[in-house]
Design a protein around this motif. Structure first.
Motif, PDB file in Angstrom:
ATOM      1  N   SER A   1      34.104 -20.474   0.405  1.00  0.00           N
ATOM      2  CA  SER A   1      34.216 -20.146   1.820  1.00  0.00           C
ATOM      3  C   SER A   1      34.546 -21.380   2.646  1.00  0.00           C
ATOM      4  O   SER A   1      33.914 -22.423   2.504  1.00  0.00           O
ATOM      5  N   LYS A   2      35.523 -21.241   3.523  1.00  0.00           N
ATOM      6  CA  LYS A   2      35.846 -22.331   4.453  1.00  0.00           C
ATOM      7  C   LYS A   2      34.951 -22.258   5.696  1.00  0.00           C
ATOM      8  O   LYS A   2      34.865 -23.204   6.457  1.00  0.00           O
ATOM      9  N   GLU A   3      34.305 -21.128   5.873  1.00  0.00           N
ATOM     10  CA  GLU A   3      33.441 -20.913   7.040  1.00  0.00           C
ATOM     11  C   GLU A   3      31.971 -21.011   6.620  1.00  0.00           C
ATOM     12  O   GLU A   3      31.654 -20.867   5.444  1.00  0.00           O
ATOM     13  N   PRO A   4      31.069 -21.216   7.606  1.00  0.00           N
ATOM     14  CA  PRO A   4      29.634 -21.204   7.273  1.00  0.00           C
ATOM     15  C   PRO A   4      29.265 -19.935   6.515  1.00  0.00           C
ATOM     16  O   PRO A   4      29.779 -18.845   6.801  1.00  0.00           O
ATOM     17  N   ILE A   5      28.373 -20.086   5.544  1.00  0.00           N
ATOM     18  CA  ILE A   5      27.993 -18.967   4.686  1.00  0.00           C
ATOM     19  C   ILE A   5      26.924 -18.129   5.378  1.00  0.00           C
ATOM     20  O   ILE A   5      25.951 -18.660   5.895  1.00  0.00           O
TER      21      ILE A   5
ATOM     22  N   TYR B   1      33.581 -31.202   0.987  1.00  0.00           N
ATOM     23  CA  TYR B   1      33.648 -30.492  -0.299  1.00  0.00           C
ATOM     24  C   TYR B   1      35.065 -29.981  -0.514  1.00  0.00           C
ATOM     25  O   TYR B   1      35.697 -29.456   0.411  1.00  0.00           O
TER      26      TYR B   1
ATOM     27  N   HIS C   1      30.092 -20.704  -2.391  1.00  0.00           N
ATOM     28  CA  HIS C   1      30.086 -22.152  -2.153  1.00  0.00           C
ATOM     29  C   HIS C   1      31.014 -22.468  -0.994  1.00  0.00           C
ATOM     30  O   HIS C   1      32.106 -21.932  -0.892  1.00  0.00           O
ATOM     31  N   ARG C   2      30.563 -23.334  -0.135  1.00  0.00           N
ATOM     32  CA  ARG C   2      31.341 -23.748   1.038  1.00  0.00           C
ATOM     33  C   ARG C   2      32.264 -24.894   0.667  1.00  0.00           C
ATOM     34  O   ARG C   2      31.921 -25.720  -0.197  1.00  0.00           O
TER      35      ARG C   2
ATOM     36  N   LEU D   1      31.058 -30.853   5.966  1.00  0.00           N
ATOM     37  CA  LEU D   1      29.695 -30.356   6.205  1.00  0.00           C
ATOM     38  C   LEU D   1      28.828 -31.465   6.781  1.00  0.00           C
ATOM     39  O   LEU D   1      28.820 -32.591   6.278  1.00  0.00           O
TER      40      LEU D   1
ATOM     41  N   ASP E   1      23.765 -28.656   6.938  1.00  0.00           N
ATOM     42  CA  ASP E   1      24.674 -27.534   6.690  1.00  0.00           C
ATOM     43  C   ASP E   1      24.489 -27.000   5.262  1.00  0.00           C
ATOM     44  O   ASP E   1      24.098 -27.725   4.359  1.00  0.00           O
TER      45      ASP E   1
ATOM     46  N   ALA F   1      25.688 -25.787   1.777  1.00  0.00           N
ATOM     47  CA  ALA F   1      26.817 -25.980   0.873  1.00  0.00           C
ATOM     48  C   ALA F   1      26.973 -24.834  -0.111  1.00  0.00           C
ATOM     49  O   ALA F   1      28.087 -24.467  -0.473  1.00  0.00           O
TER      50      ALA F   1
END
Lengths: 77, 154, 154, 77
Positions: free
Chosen positions: B6-10, B48, B79-80, B84, B88, B90
């Protein structure tokens, strides 16, 4: 031709995310040697390699069109 | 997505929702967060990076391994990637099982396997520099050419 | 609330938010859910009841025990009471620690202690009856008059 | 007077959540005997007891105003 992918510090050292290299018929080890010699990537010897997104052995032979990725020790999590 | 990058917050609850099942009595989650201090050194932020298509396959593989080892287990892992900051999230791993001991063990197995076989890398940024981190499990070479499943109770 | 008894569904993210800290690299959560089948018997729903004021004190005590045993740990625990259906969340335990092994161990400790010392009871309802459940740890008597902290690796 | 609390199956058997009982000066064990005899709660012998929300021993003595709770084996989580 083969698409060869670089990640993390390898990408920084090569200066590219991917390169087109003719690797058909070469072993993984032989391709590592090419990359080592051409780009001065000494650490390439100790990284893992994936062929088409699966981990591969040094003596696996690369086919036409295979995507090769050099996988430095991972650090996710 | 049950196994994803994910490129966005999980969204943690969304990951948990993937493993809810009528015969689970326990759900464990592991949430990896960005820690400020490591061995006294102050991290400013992390980057990341993932080999996304392969990383998703490997996360799915870990899910399959867990379902084979722990009967009735369900697994979801996201996984992000990207930049970060401290605190945040990860990675989020959710595992559900009928009984609680398995939920802890299987979850622990997942994070250890992520650190072995999933092509994701982090670059630490400190005040005085930056570096790609690798080999956190202190294994440089893989005699079998690829990482092996290891017993966690070693 | 960081340690609480809730009559409403538990917001998992809120429990997690209580343990976020700049020096945590790991947060684990345990989510106890209502399982449909136990030893082949089908549960329809559960009723949880608590001695609320004492239960909160005992949850806080577990938090204190964990902070003493695992350096840098933060803990939050919320337990639901009332009628719960299959897959509903009965308890959420969140633990953050600098390193991941501690986060799993301390979390496991919390759920075991809840089952020892926190005055909460569940009544199982089946198609053919209902019963207050007790003594899940198979200890009827407490020689010391009260439950003792036990090593989890026994 | 003392407020005496019952939970779970004890509450069902007594038919009340709490009772006002004069227990000042009695030990926990003596109060259990009263409850056993008055309400026929045979299982009271094997439950834990809390005085003012802390676990107590059978020989602890109850003070005026103490809240006593009988705590059957718990089953939270």
């Amino acid at each position: 031709m083969n698409n060869v992918l670089f990640f993390a510090h390898l990408k920084d050292e090569v200066g590219a995310e991917s390169l087109q290299i003719e690797a058909k018929g070469k072993s993984v080890l032989a391709l590592k040697q090419v990359v080592h010699d051409t780009y001065g990537l000494s650490s390439i010897d100790s990284v893992m390699t994936a062929i088409n997104e699966e981990f591969a052995e040094d003596d696996d032979v690369i086919q036409e069109g295979d995507t090769i990725a050099f996988i430095p020790p991972v650090s996710g999590g | 997505m049950k196994f994803g990058i994910s490129k966005e917050p999980i969204n943690i609850q969304e990951v948990i929702d993937h493993v809810v099942q009528r015969n689970a009595g326990a759900i464990t989650t592991f949430i990896g967060t960005v820690r400020e201090l490591t061995k006294g050194k102050k991290t400013l932020f992390l980057i990341y990076e993932a080999y996304e298509s392969m990383a998703i396959k490997k996360l799915e593989q870990i899910g399959t391994e867990i379902r084979e080892r722990w009967q009735g287990a369900e697994v979801a892992i996201v996984h992000r990637v990207g930049k970060l900051d401290i605190t945040d999230v990860a990675v989020v791993i959710a595992v559900s099982t009928p009984h609680r001991a398995d939920a802890y063990e299987a979850n622990r197995y997942a994070i250890e396997r992520i650190k072995e076989i999933v092509p994701i890398w982090k670059k630490e940024h400190w005040e005085d520099g930056q570096e790609w981190i690798g080999d956190q499990l202190e294994k440089v070479s893989y005699p079998e050419g690829k990482p092996e499943a290891k017993h966690l109770d070693e």
